[in-house]
Design a protein around this motif. Structure first.
Motif, mmCIF file in Angstrom:
data_model
loop_
_atom_site.group_PDB
_atom_site.id
_atom_site.type_symbol
_atom_site.label_atom_id
_atom_site.label_comp_id
_atom_site.label_asym_id
_atom_site.label_seq_id
_atom_site.Cartn_x
_atom_site.Cartn_y
_atom_site.Cartn_z
ATOM 1 N N GLU A 155 -24.070 -4.070 30.147
ATOM 2 C CA GLU A 155 -25.068 -5.106 29.913
ATOM 3 C C GLU A 155 -25.396 -5.868 31.197
ATOM 4 N N LEU A 156 -24.680 -5.587 32.268
ATOM 5 C CA LEU A 156 -24.908 -6.249 33.556
ATOM 6 C C LEU A 156 -25.921 -5.462 34.382
ATOM 7 N N PRO A 157 -26.743 -6.153 35.171
ATOM 8 C CA PRO A 157 -27.748 -5.443 35.975
ATOM 9 C C PRO A 157 -27.161 -4.343 36.861
ATOM 10 N N ALA A 158 -25.954 -4.548 37.394
ATOM 11 C CA ALA A 158 -25.338 -3.542 38.272
ATOM 12 C C ALA A 158 -24.657 -2.428 37.482
ATOM 13 N N GLY A 159 -24.520 -2.579 36.168
ATOM 14 C CA GLY A 159 -23.848 -1.556 35.366
ATOM 15 C C GLY A 159 -22.382 -1.464 35.712
ATOM 16 N N MET A 160 -21.848 -0.260 35.690
ATOM 17 C CA MET A 160 -20.442 -0.039 36.002
ATOM 18 C C MET A 160 -20.312 0.615 37.379
ATOM 19 N N LYS A 161 -19.160 0.470 37.985
ATOM 20 C CA LYS A 161 -18.891 1.013 39.325
ATOM 21 C C LYS A 161 -17.568 1.767 39.321
ATOM 22 N N HIS A 162 -17.462 2.768 40.185
ATOM 23 C CA HIS A 162 -16.201 3.493 40.368
ATOM 24 C C HIS A 162 -15.182 2.549 41.008
ATOM 25 N N GLN A 163 -13.908 2.705 40.613
ATOM 26 C CA GLN A 163 -12.850 1.879 41.190
ATOM 27 C C GLN A 163 -11.588 2.713 41.335
ATOM 28 N N LYS A 164 -10.951 2.578 42.496
ATOM 29 C CA LYS A 164 -9.661 3.226 42.761
ATOM 30 C C LYS A 164 -8.684 2.146 43.189
ATOM 31 N N LEU A 165 -7.589 2.006 42.436
ATOM 32 C CA LEU A 165 -6.562 1.009 42.747
ATOM 33 C C LEU A 165 -5.286 1.746 43.115
ATOM 34 N N GLU A 166 -4.919 1.677 44.396
ATOM 35 C CA GLU A 166 -3.714 2.361 44.871
ATOM 36 C C GLU A 166 -2.505 1.457 44.712
ATOM 37 N N VAL A 211 -13.915 3.451 35.869
ATOM 38 C CA VAL A 211 -15.166 2.745 36.094
ATOM 39 C C VAL A 211 -15.007 1.362 35.483
ATOM 40 N N ARG A 212 -15.487 0.356 36.188
ATOM 41 C CA ARG A 212 -15.367 -1.039 35.744
ATOM 42 C C ARG A 212 -16.733 -1.697 35.835
ATOM 43 N N GLY A 213 -16.898 -2.749 35.083
ATOM 44 C CA GLY A 213 -18.152 -3.494 35.064
ATOM 45 C C GLY A 213 -18.613 -3.625 33.642
#
Length: 145
Positions: free
Chosen positions: A46-57, A41-43
């Motif tokens: 403290e940011l309005p969008a919070g964190m997001k799932h991320q997959k890096l192949e 998870v990245r982000g």
């Protein structure tokens, strides 16, 4: 056939420099020693969008300027897609600040999400041959730095 014989890929906990704590993610080794898929998870909480799932192949740990180390968690016999589906089934940490600062309640960042993810990977049998020498991540952090 043992679970290890059926394993396709080694699974690692990868550490990257971060603040206030090091960042962690799951690294599935699908190529040579440091080539594979990074799930995290990245982000920012403290940011309005919070964190997001991320997959890096086809991610190369050797090319990351922030990569610190990795610890072997175990093995998987599953395709990376199943580990990604498992990751997405756990909500990423949302924004935990408002205009007055930190909101009340449990504080969750990537480390807390990662602890839940590792537990679910084990419970669902997606990671097998769990290494006995790897310490579990602390499940809950409450301090703010």
């Amino acid at each position: 056939m043992s679970a290890q014989d059926a394993a396709k890929y080694p699974v690692w906990r990868a550490y990257f420099t971060g603040s206030p704590r090091d960042h962690v993610g799951i690294f599935i080794q699908t190529g040579t020693a440091n080539i594979g898929t990074l799930i995290q998870v990245r982000g920012g909480i403290e940011l309005p969008a919070g964190m997001k799932h991320q997959k890096l192949e086809n991610y190369n740990l050797d090319q990351s300027q922030s990569f610190l180390r990795k610890e072997r968690l175990g093995n998987t016999k599953e395709d990376v897609g199943k580990l990604w589906d498992c990751a997405q089934s756990l909500p990423a940490p949302p924004c935990q600040f408002d205009k007055n600062g930190p909101m009340p309640g449990e504080k969750r960042r990537c480390n807390e999400w990662q602890a839940d993810y590792e537990k679910k990977l084990s419970e669902e049998g997606l990671v097998v041959d769990i290494q006995k020498n790897v310490q579990p991540l602390v499940e809950k952090y409450t301090e703010w730095h």
